[in-house]
Design an enzyme around this catalytic site. Structure first.
Site, PDB file in Angstrom:
ATOM      1  N   ALA A   1       0.840  -1.197   0.000  1.00 21.34           N
ATOM      2  CA  ALA A   1       0.000   0.000   0.000  1.00 21.34           C
ATOM      3  C   ALA A   1       0.870   1.240   0.000  1.00 21.34           C
ATOM      4  CB  ALA A   1      -0.918  -0.006   1.217  1.00 21.34           C
ATOM      5  N   ASP A   2       0.665   2.103  -0.966  1.00 24.78           N
ATOM      6  CA  ASP A   2       1.383   3.379  -0.940  1.00 24.78           C
ATOM      7  C   ASP A   2       0.472   4.424  -0.300  1.00 24.78           C
ATOM      8  OD1 ASP A   2       0.881   3.910  -4.521  1.00 24.78           O
ATOM      9  OD2 ASP A   2      -0.424   4.433  -2.846  1.00 24.78           O
TER      10      ASP A   2
END
Lengths: 286, 148
Positions: free
Chosen positions: B101-102
């Site tokens: 997840a960014d």
């Protein structure tokens, strides 16, 4: 002194190692750092993580002339990397506040360093997975930017690509600032408001107001690595470092150091390095 | 890219004055705060800066109940969709960062979870989330509290 200023980028997507090759590349890292790579579920994330770490080691080797195997990079509680053996490096007097920052997203891993000023970097790739139009995509991020910033973002339209580009530029700026200062968690985004001084929303330089006050010593340089990637380099006075950063070996020099001259130096462009150059333990020849 | 974490609600107030944008039809209950350096899980936080004046509920729920399998499955599926990974890769103990997840993903995941379950997670609660299981547990608590 100038050697302490570096801007490097590596295109990760060009690297397609076999599992065996990748494992041997991981062994370039000290054992304690390897879990930070393999913990990622996605192989692309592992690649980025590995190259990110190797890039840091390559930078330190190049700038400070340290023996590759002796380099120890740690992180502040907020996650900003710093060099643990900086106090021993022979170039310390030339590079009193040597600090660096790394970012990865999309196809690129980037690293920046400064000998005296605080530096932060963030790279953003336009994620083409999301097929939402701008107004829908932006909804989730409405609280990330001030009304003034949103006005600037929307002024880039109506073409959708332009809206996304401007959005990512602002995103990079905020992230780069946070990372330069080393705040990590807990910064209220609305406090930092970015703007282009001459009104040119595609300018490659921007500035920030914190709590409404224009911070003249902070500069934000925007680079386009290709048509999909924006990078922002944040550069500012070391006095703005947060507590945990000041306690790092190089950070102990932060208090009382003026770097007005360094702050006004022209920004450097990014150098594109190859993965092979990063994987080698030999001194970089650039 | 390092992910962004979300925190208390001032969202509605933040964007209301933006003249050029279309009306925003949905609002995240938590004000995103850049972590800049790490995604969640949250680390030992430094004291935060002064927050904006905003209404937010100050009743952090202690996550005590374990989410049921259904909730976990919905949460896992949603996260997998957002991150474009196979749901089989999303384990209950998976940390969000490890899933890739960014910072954009984190904001969107939070919003999607709030929409899906028709709840508001709130800052203090969101800070407790480390793994997918935590997210599911918190959601179940919030849903239960809402229905009580």
């Amino acid at each position: 002194m100038d050697k302490g200023v570096q801007r490097w980028a590596v295109n990760v997507s060009l690297w397609t190692p076999s599992p065996h090759q990748f494992r041997s590349c991981i062994s370039l890292l000290p054992p304690c750092e390897r879990s930070s790579v393999v913990r990622f579920v996605n192989f692309e994330d592992q690649k980025r993580a590995l190259l990110s770490r190797l890039l840091q080691r390559k930078l330190v080797q190049f700038v400070l002339g340290l023996n590759y195997d002796c380099i120890v990079v740690e992180q502040t509680p907020e996650g900003k990397p710093y060099l643990i053996n900086n106090v021993e490096n022979k170039n310390l007097n030339l590079l009193p506040n040597f600090n660096f920052n790394v970012s990865h997203h999309g196809d690129y891993v980037v690293i920046v360093s400064e000998p005296m000023c605080l530096v932060g970097v963030d790279v953003m790739a336009h994620d083409t997975r999301s097929k939402d139009p701008p107004h829908k995509f932006f909804e989730a991020f409405s609280a990330c930017f001030t009304p003034c910033e949103w006005e600037t973002i929307w002024s880039a339209g109506p073409e959708e690509d332009m809206l996304f580009h401007q959005f990512y530029r602002f995103w990079c700026m905020k992230e780069a600032y946070i990372k330069a200062v080393g705040i990590g968690l807990g910064f209220e985004l609305q406090r930092a408001e970015f703007h282009y001084q001459d009104g040119n929303i595609w300018s490659n330089v921007a500035h920030v107001r914190i709590d409404g006050v224009h911070k003249t010593k902070w500069q934000f340089f925007l680079h386009s690595l290709d048509d999909k990637h924006w990078v922002c380099v944040a550069k500012g006075p070391p006095a703005d470092a947060i507590g945990s950063l000041i306690e790092t070996p190089s950070g102990k020099q932060f208090d009382g150091v003026t770097c007005d001259t360094a702050l006004t130096l022209q920004n450097k462009s990014f150098i594109l390095l190859t993965v092979e150059q990063i994987l080698s333990t030999e001194m970089l020849a650039i | 890219m390092e992910a962004l974490w979300v925190n208390s609600a001032t969202a509605a107030k933040a964007s209301s004055a933006c003249v050029a944008s279309p009306t925003v039809s949905r609002q995240l209950s938590v004000t995103p705060r850049f972590d800049g350096l790490k995604a969640f899980p949250m680390l030992k936080q430094r004291p935060t800066s002064v927050a904006l004046v905003a209404s937010r509920h100050h009743h952090p729920l202690r996550i005590s109940a374990v989410a049921n399998a259904d909730t976990l499955e919905v949460v896992s599926t949603l996260i997998a969709e957002q991150l474009a990974i196979d749901v089989s890769q999303v384990q209950a103990e998976s940390k969000f960062t490890d899933l890739g997840a960014d910072s954009l993903d984190t904001v969107e995941i939070m919003m999607a979870l709030e929409e899906k379950f028709d709840i508001q997670l709130g800052e203090d609660n969101a800070e407790q989330i480390v793994t997918v299981q935590h997210a599911a547990d918190l959601i179940q608590e919030v849903v239960a509290a809402k229905e009580a």
